[in-house]
Design a protein around this motif. Structure first.
Motif: not given
Length: 122
Positions: A62-86
């Motif tokens: 999920g951390i790598t996915a968040t890096q991808i999502l937060s830098t890709d022009p197609e998905t940058i406007k969709s904020p990510v909240i981590m919801l994890t047991a870590s």
């Protein structure tokens, strides 16, 4: 307009709890089981918010996915909240682009408050 929230978690019971919590407040919920699926689905549906687990099966977490999502022009406007047991990956998560970090077990009311706060308005 009904907002769409994407939940990426490999545990069906977590996805069910999130779906029930958010649906009862009028959100539409899309679900997937892996980080790569989350990236692909986010590009397809452009969710108003993404709830991302960290430890899931697949090519990357999920951390790598968040890096991808937060830098890709197609998905940058969709904020990510981590919801994890870590409990010890908050700094890494926020550096990857997450806007918030919630740990499991979580309060459905706290989750709803965070979703309402961070879900984009367009």
């Amino acid at each position: 307009m009904q907002k769409t929230i994407l939940i990426a978690d490999d545990h069906p019971e977590i996805r069910t709890l999130v779906r029930i919590t958010l649906s009862s407040d009028g959100f539409n919920v899309a679900e997937c089981k892996t980080a790569p699926e989350a990236v692909a689905l986010a590009k397809k549906i452009s969710p108003h918010l993404i709830l991302m687990d960290i430890d899931m099966p697949g090519e990357y977490n999920g951390i790598t996915a968040t890096q991808i999502l937060s830098t890709d022009p197609e998905t940058i406007k969709s904020p990510v909240i981590m919801l994890t047991a870590s409990k010890d990956l908050q700094d890494d998560s926020l550096r990857s682009g997450a806007v918030a970090y919630l740990t499991k077990p979580f309060s459905p009311l706290a989750l709803l408050k965070h979703v309402q706060l961070f879900a984009r308005n367009n």
